[in-house]
Write a protein that holds these residues in place. Structure first.
Motif, PDB file in Angstrom:
ATOM      1  N   UNK A  81       0.817  -1.305  -0.306  1.00 49.64           N
ATOM      2  CA  UNK A  81       0.091  -0.068  -0.243  1.00 49.64           C
ATOM      3  C   UNK A  81       1.013   1.344  -0.022  1.00 49.64           C
ATOM      4  N   UNK A  82       1.877   1.314   0.856  1.00 48.89           N
ATOM      5  CA  UNK A  82       2.948   2.554   0.900  1.00 48.89           C
ATOM      6  C   UNK A  82       3.459   2.348  -0.345  1.00 48.89           C
ATOM      7  N   UNK A  83       3.579   1.560  -1.869  1.00 50.83           N
ATOM      8  CA  UNK A  83       3.665   2.072  -3.068  1.00 50.83           C
ATOM      9  C   UNK A  83       2.804   3.031  -3.268  1.00 50.83           C
ATOM     10  N   UNK A  84       1.478   2.754  -3.494  1.00 49.60           N
ATOM     11  CA  UNK A  84       0.738   3.327  -4.931  1.00 49.60           C
ATOM     12  C   UNK A  84       0.066   5.355  -3.504  1.00 49.60           C
ATOM     13  N   UNK A  85       0.896   4.229  -2.678  1.00 47.43           N
ATOM     14  CA  UNK A  85       0.728   5.907  -1.896  1.00 47.43           C
ATOM     15  C   UNK A  85       1.864   7.037  -2.513  1.00 47.43           C
TER      16      UNK A  85
END
Length: 526
Positions: free
Chosen positions: A55-59
């Motif tokens: 999730x941190x990647x798309x954030x």
């Protein structure tokens, strides 16, 4: 070179480890100890990590990767920007709207159209200048939003008109918010419709641009001053409008000159032309000006006018020709002035074409072909609506009188008779077209007489009582007919030694072939 820790992350990312891909993406996004900051590479690894539920990647993608890089990963990254916007990242919504509205007709893009328009509207109404600018650029978005805004209003106006008005509103709001692209777009519109509004908006921008800028072109060259093309145009136009206001205050004149110097240094040809005329203390027609520089500086004037001319301004070459004719110019040269004058004429300057035509006409006694050149240049000037050239052209090549003698002969002959003598028939047709006398029609060397824009009627070598004259080709029909006749006569020797013989032989053949030719003068007199 990457250190040991970074090499381990790279190997893990290449092996498909999601955590390593996320870590490597962050290293390229923010820069590592030995890895460079690279947004395209960061997007590559963050995209792969996001695909493995990181999730941190798309954030991070929604927060830091702009549209310029995201557009090259379409449509894979659409989902990440959508998720990031739903998670509260406003920047992601703007990039998502840009990707959708500029992303073509791919199914994944079409599915997000409505959502992109809604979030774009929200961002624009909240004061986001980039969203307002994007909304002003999108006709479809303007139409949807205008329809939503006008549901309860009078529906008599067409949707296209409403959309255009809405687009102007968003464009103005984006400009007022300080977005440079919108500001220059508004200026371009104002330049074509309202010069006063243009100056009101452009002056603050110009003064802000020139805060700390060099004072003239020489200083700009020394410090290698750089500026955008749209800014150069703005400086040039501000100078033009300030000059039109005829404000003689020293501070205004100094500001005007700085705008013009810097715009000319940057390569704006209109500024170069205006600056050259200012240094020469003259207007575009060569007339002396009472205001401006205290004493003419022809060296600088020639420099700027030459640069403007090399960029395609015929007015600059014409102004240079005026300078080289000035008696106060130490390097006065008539030949050089004529060279620049012809360059301006070749580029379509009507005044230069008129002068070239008149110059050639005055020299017709020293150069027999000068009348042909005079007719060429005067025709060019007449085509641009020059009244003086039209009057001069009437002297160079008077309108021909109808050749009634040729029409009478042609009308008296049958089709079979005309086909028996194709060369004589062609000469009679030429006489009807261009008003030739009988000796001119029978003796004229048609291929040699054709000059493209006119016919040179000159049979003095074989008919001493004749005079040289020009007949202009004025219509496409005349040009087509002459081309056909030239092709007919080209294979033959058209002189008195050719197959048609001398004048007496040609006249005898005409009277034998068409008996009415022997009495045509009497018929016309009756």
């Amino acid at each position: 070179m990457a250190n040991r820790e970074e090499l381990g992350i790279i190997r893990g990312a290449r092996a498909g480890d999601a955590a390593c891909q996320l870590a490597l993406g962050k290293l390229y996004l923010f820069g590592g100890a030995s890895l460079p900051c690279s947004l395209p590479t960061a997007l590559h690894w963050l995209d792969r990590a996001a695909a493995q539920q990181q999730d941190e990647a798309w954030m991070l993608i929604g927060s830091y990767i702009p549209y310029d890089h995201a557009q090259h990963k379409m449509p894979e990254v659409l989902a990440w920007y959508e998720r990031a916007y739903e998670a509260g990242i406003e920047q992601a919504g703007l990039v998502l709207a840009q990707l959708v509205l500029n992303g073509g007709a791919a199914p994944a893009v079409q599915a997000l159209q409505d959502k992109a328009l809604q979030l774009l509207e929200v961002s624009a109404r909240s004061g986001c200048a980039e969203a307002q600018w994007l909304l002003a650029q999108q006709p479809a978005a303007r139409a949807v939003l205008t329809a939503a805004d006008s549901e309860c209003e009078d529906g008599g106006l067409e949707s296209a008109t409403l959309a255009a008005a809405s687009g102007q509103q968003w464009l103005a709001r984006a400009a007022d918010s300080g977005l440079a692209a919108a500001q220059y777009a508004v200026l371009e519109q104002a330049w074509n419709s309202d010069p006063d509004a243009y100056l009101e908006r452009a002056l603050p921008l110009s003064r802000q641009l020139l805060a700390g800028a060099p004072i003239d072109a020489e200083a700009a060259r020394n410090m290698d001053w750089a500026v955008l093309p749209v800014q150069l145009i703005m400086l040039s136009r501000c100078a033009e409008l300030l000059e039109a206001r005829a404000d003689e205050r020293d501070e205004v004149q100094a500001e005007l000159l700085q705008y013009r110097e810097l715009a000319a240094y940057g390569g704006d040809r209109q500024a170069q032309l205006a600056l050259g005329l200012w240094y020469a203390r003259m207007d575009g027609e060569g007339r002396r000006q009472t205001h401006g520089i205290a004493a003419a500086n022809f060296k600088r004037a020639i420099r700027w006018l030459t640069l403007a001319g090399e960029q395609g301004l015929a007015e600059a070459w014409f102004a240079l020709s005026r300078i080289y004719l000035k008696p106060e110019f130490s390097q006065r040269c008539v030949a050089e002035a004529q060279r620049y004058l012809e360059r301006a004429a070749e580029m379509g300057h009507s005044g230069a074409q008129l002068e070239c035509g008149m110059y050639a006409w005055r020299n017709r006694r020293t150069d027999e072909q000068s009348d042909v050149r005079a007719a060429y240049w005067l025709q060019k000037a007449v085509a641009q609506g020059c009244r003086a050239a039209e009057a001069a052209l009437a002297r160079v090549a008077a309108a021909p009188k109808p050749a009634l003698w040729a029409e009478t002969i042609l009308n008296s002959l049958s089709r079979e008779s005309l086909e028996c003598q194709p060369l004589l028939t062609a000469r009679l047709e030429l006489a009807c077209l261009f008003g030739l006398s009988r000796p001119e029609a029978l003796l004229l060397d048609i291929p040699a007489a054709d000059q493209g824009h006119c016919l040179v009627i000159d049979i003095r070598a074989t008919y001493g009582r004749s005079k040289r004259r020009l007949v202009l080709l004025r219509t496409a029909r005349e040009r087509q007919a002459l081309d056909r006749l030239v092709r007919l006569f080209e294979p033959f020797n058209n002189s008195a030694d050719g197959i048609e013989g001398n004048y007496r032989q040609r006249l005898y053949r005409l009277k034998t072939w068409a008996p009415v030719a022997a009495h045509v003068d009497d018929l016309l007199a009756a």
